[in-house]
Design a protein around this motif. Structure first.
Motif, PDB file in Angstrom:
ATOM      1  N   ALA A 128      34.132  34.668  44.932  1.00  0.00           N
ATOM      2  CA  ALA A 128      33.238  34.233  43.857  1.00  0.00           C
ATOM      3  C   ALA A 128      33.962  34.198  42.519  1.00  0.00           C
ATOM      4  CB  ALA A 128      32.035  35.166  43.784  1.00  0.00           C
ATOM      5  N   PHE A 129      34.854  35.152  42.300  1.00  0.00           N
ATOM      6  CA  PHE A 129      35.618  35.187  41.051  1.00  0.00           C
ATOM      7  C   PHE A 129      36.698  34.115  40.995  1.00  0.00           C
ATOM      8  CE2 PHE A 129      34.201  39.714  40.775  1.00  0.00           C
ATOM      9  CZ  PHE A 129      33.510  39.585  39.575  1.00  0.00           C
ATOM     10  N   ALA A 130      37.010  33.508  42.149  1.00  0.00           N
ATOM     11  CA  ALA A 130      38.061  32.479  42.169  1.00  0.00           C
ATOM     12  C   ALA A 130      37.660  31.256  41.369  1.00  0.00           C
ATOM     13  CB  ALA A 130      38.370  32.082  43.615  1.00  0.00           C
ATOM     14  N   GLY A 131      36.354  31.075  41.101  1.00  0.00           N
ATOM     15  CA  GLY A 131      35.906  29.940  40.318  1.00  0.00           C
ATOM     16  C   GLY A 131      36.147  30.090  38.830  1.00  0.00           C
ATOM     17  N   ALA A 132      36.392  31.324  38.375  1.00  0.00           N
ATOM     18  CA  ALA A 132      36.648  31.545  36.954  1.00  0.00           C
ATOM     19  C   ALA A 132      38.090  31.196  36.626  1.00  0.00           C
ATOM     20  CB  ALA A 132      36.350  32.996  36.583  1.00  0.00           C
ATOM     21  N   ALA A 133      38.293  30.465  35.544  1.00  0.00           N
ATOM     22  CA  ALA A 133      39.637  29.986  35.187  1.00  0.00           C
ATOM     23  C   ALA A 133      40.602  31.132  34.924  1.00  0.00           C
ATOM     24  CB  ALA A 133      39.556  29.082  33.955  1.00  0.00           C
ATOM     25  N   ILE A 134      40.134  32.169  34.238  1.00  0.00           N
ATOM     26  CA  ILE A 134      41.025  33.284  33.874  1.00  0.00           C
ATOM     27  C   ILE A 134      41.335  34.152  35.092  1.00  0.00           C
ATOM     28  CG2 ILE A 134      41.249  35.347  32.429  1.00  0.00           C
ATOM     29  CD1 ILE A 134      39.455  34.010  30.385  1.00  0.00           C
ATOM     30  N   LEU A 135      40.326  34.430  35.899  1.00  0.00           N
ATOM     31  CA  LEU A 135      40.475  35.355  37.022  1.00  0.00           C
ATOM     32  C   LEU A 135      40.907  34.660  38.309  1.00  0.00           C
ATOM     33  CD1 LEU A 135      37.295  37.552  36.475  1.00  0.00           C
ATOM     34  CD2 LEU A 135      39.654  38.086  35.815  1.00  0.00           C
ATOM     35  N   SER A 136      40.995  33.334  38.296  1.00  0.00           N
ATOM     36  CA  SER A 136      41.253  32.598  39.520  1.00  0.00           C
ATOM     37  C   SER A 136      42.525  33.026  40.258  1.00  0.00           C
ATOM     38  CB  SER A 136      41.303  31.095  39.230  1.00  0.00           C
ATOM     39  OG  SER A 136      41.544  30.372  40.415  1.00  0.00           O
ATOM     40  N   PRO A 137      43.704  33.114  39.591  1.00  0.00           N
ATOM     41  CA  PRO A 137      44.924  33.508  40.328  1.00  0.00           C
ATOM     42  C   PRO A 137      44.808  34.891  40.953  1.00  0.00           C
ATOM     43  CG  PRO A 137      45.475  32.572  38.194  1.00  0.00           C
ATOM     44  CD  PRO A 137      44.005  32.794  38.185  1.00  0.00           C
ATOM     45  N   LEU A 138      44.271  35.845  40.194  1.00  0.00           N
ATOM     46  CA  LEU A 138      44.120  37.196  40.720  1.00  0.00           C
ATOM     47  C   LEU A 138      43.111  37.231  41.864  1.00  0.00           C
ATOM     48  CD1 LEU A 138      44.085  39.301  37.421  1.00  0.00           C
ATOM     49  CD2 LEU A 138      45.952  39.061  39.072  1.00  0.00           C
ATOM     50  N   ALA A 139      42.037  36.453  41.718  1.00  0.00           N
ATOM     51  CA  ALA A 139      41.008  36.419  42.752  1.00  0.00           C
ATOM     52  C   ALA A 139      41.552  35.822  44.053  1.00  0.00           C
ATOM     53  CB  ALA A 139      39.807  35.617  42.276  1.00  0.00           C
ATOM     54  N   ILE A 140      42.361  34.777  43.935  1.00  0.00           N
ATOM     55  CA  ILE A 140      42.947  34.159  45.129  1.00  0.00           C
ATOM     56  C   ILE A 140      43.886  35.133  45.835  1.00  0.00           C
ATOM     57  CG2 ILE A 140      44.496  32.339  45.931  1.00  0.00           C
ATOM     58  CD1 ILE A 140      43.282  30.560  43.732  1.00  0.00           C
ATOM     59  N   LEU A 141      44.696  35.857  45.040  1.00  0.00           N
ATOM     60  CA  LEU A 141      45.570  36.885  45.621  1.00  0.00           C
ATOM     61  C   LEU A 141      44.745  37.984  46.292  1.00  0.00           C
ATOM     62  CD1 LEU A 141      48.321  37.292  42.870  1.00  0.00           C
ATOM     63  CD2 LEU A 141      48.574  36.249  45.133  1.00  0.00           C
ATOM     64  N   GLY A 142      43.642  38.338  45.643  1.00  0.00           N
ATOM     65  CA  GLY A 142      42.763  39.358  46.213  1.00  0.00           C
ATOM     66  C   GLY A 142      42.157  38.919  47.529  1.00  0.00           C
ATOM     67  N   VAL A 143      41.721  37.657  47.591  1.00  0.00           N
ATOM     68  CA  VAL A 143      41.155  37.126  48.834  1.00  0.00           C
ATOM     69  C   VAL A 143      42.204  37.131  49.938  1.00  0.00           C
ATOM     70  CG1 VAL A 143      40.244  35.062  49.953  1.00  0.00           C
ATOM     71  CG2 VAL A 143      39.383  35.734  47.715  1.00  0.00           C
ATOM     72  N   ALA A 144      43.418  36.675  49.612  1.00  0.00           N
ATOM     73  CA  ALA A 144      44.489  36.627  50.618  1.00  0.00           C
ATOM     74  C   ALA A 144      44.822  38.028  51.128  1.00  0.00           C
ATOM     75  CB  ALA A 144      45.732  35.973  50.022  1.00  0.00           C
ATOM     76  N   ALA A 145      44.908  38.990  50.196  1.00  0.00           N
ATOM     77  CA  ALA A 145      45.226  40.365  50.588  1.00  0.00           C
ATOM     78  C   ALA A 145      44.114  40.965  51.448  1.00  0.00           C
ATOM     79  CB  ALA A 145      45.457  41.217  49.342  1.00  0.00           C
ATOM     80  N   MET A 146      42.863  40.759  51.034  1.00  0.00           N
ATOM     81  CA  MET A 146      41.735  41.298  51.786  1.00  0.00           C
ATOM     82  C   MET A 146      41.606  40.631  53.152  1.00  0.00           C
ATOM     83  SD  MET A 146      40.230  43.855  50.516  1.00  0.00           S
ATOM     84  CE  MET A 146      38.934  43.793  51.747  1.00  0.00           C
ATOM     85  N   TYR A 147      41.919  39.338  53.200  1.00  0.00           N
ATOM     86  CA  TYR A 147      41.822  38.630  54.472  1.00  0.00           C
ATOM     87  C   TYR A 147      42.849  39.189  55.462  1.00  0.00           C
ATOM     88  CZ  TYR A 147      40.621  34.706  57.480  1.00  0.00           C
ATOM     89  OH  TYR A 147      40.151  33.936  58.519  1.00  0.00           O
TER      90      TYR A 147
END
Length: 249
Positions: free
Chosen positions: A200-219
């Motif tokens: 959900a946070f991946a849609g935010a411009a500022i948090l997007s890179p961190l959110a994508i890394l978080g999703v990949a790590a959690m996955y």
């Protein structure tokens, strides 16, 4: 505006992915209603059939990749049962193998986009845990008779504290299906909910890179957890089977 936004609450709802819904519309769910849960349980059974039956039907001396995976799974569970429950526990290997493969595939299929994780529901894991609990309890009495109650009498402890330990052993025995089921459902629910939050946070411009890394790590972590939880559920089943076959401390 602030009041309106506050009333809306969260924009994303990470727990919505666990809702059981009818496949063909409507709101009412009866025992015969096809739902997303029954669909994915059915797909789990089909996936297991494709791997273990169709994938290994050739029985080639030089196995294909699918046959190799099927043989590795077979050998892994067989060795687990033999090491934990002993040679006499191998009689119950087919059921334990089925249990392991169902949980493993249900966990893995739940990681697919738009999938439904059936093992995230306590209603599913409780049935699996109760089947193990009732099965080993009945087996314990059938195999050992009244001496099965020796499981609760710790003969290696001093006589004065044996009654106290017996009460503790009885309580822990009847708590088994609770911990057995909640552990699996809780881990599946928590991991998928966290992935949804990061997504959900991946849609935010500022948090997007961190959110994508978080999703990949959690996955990646969820893939590991999916296997570990299937392994833990199965090895605990083997431990309970060992107690039923050899109840004396």
């Amino acid at each position: 505006m602030a009041t309106e936004e506050a009333s809306e609450g969260l924009v994303f709802h990470p727990m919505d992915q666990f809702k059981v819904e009818p496949l063909f519309g409507g709101d009412a769910i009866h025992w015969y209603t096809p739902t997303n849960a029954t669909l994915w349980m059915g797909l789990t059974v089909v996936a297991i059939f494709l791997l273990l039956v169709l994938g290994s039907r050739g029985r080639a001396v030089i196995p294909t990749r699918v046959q190799s995976i099927a043989e590795l799974a077979y050998g892994f569970v067989y060795k687990m049962v033999e090491d934990v429950a002993g040679k006499d526990g191998l009689k119950y290997f087919p059921y334990i193998m089925t249990l392991f493969m169902f949980i493993l595939f249900a966990n893995f299929l739940g990681l697919l986009p738009m999938a439904f994780t059936t093992t995230s529901h306590v209603a599913v894991t409780v049935v699996l845990a109760l089947a193990v609990f009732i099965g080993v309890t009945v087996l314990g009495f059938v195999k050992n008779g009244a001496s099965f109650l020796g499981l609760f009498w710790v003969t290696s402890a001093p006589l004065a504290i044996r009654p106290v330990l017996a009460v503790i052993e009885i309580i822990s025995y009847f708590v088994r299906p609770v911990s057995h089921s909640i552990r699996l459902a809780g881990n599946m629910t928590a991991g998928h909910a966290v992935i949804k939050v990061f997504a959900a946070f991946a849609g935010a411009a500022i948090l997007s890179p961190l959110a994508i890394l978080g999703v990949a790590a959690m996955y990646g972590l969820e893939i590991l957890v999916s296997f570990i939880q299937a392994y833990v559920f199965t090895i605990l089943t083997c431990v309970y089977l060992k107690d039923a076959l050899h109840p004396h401390h």
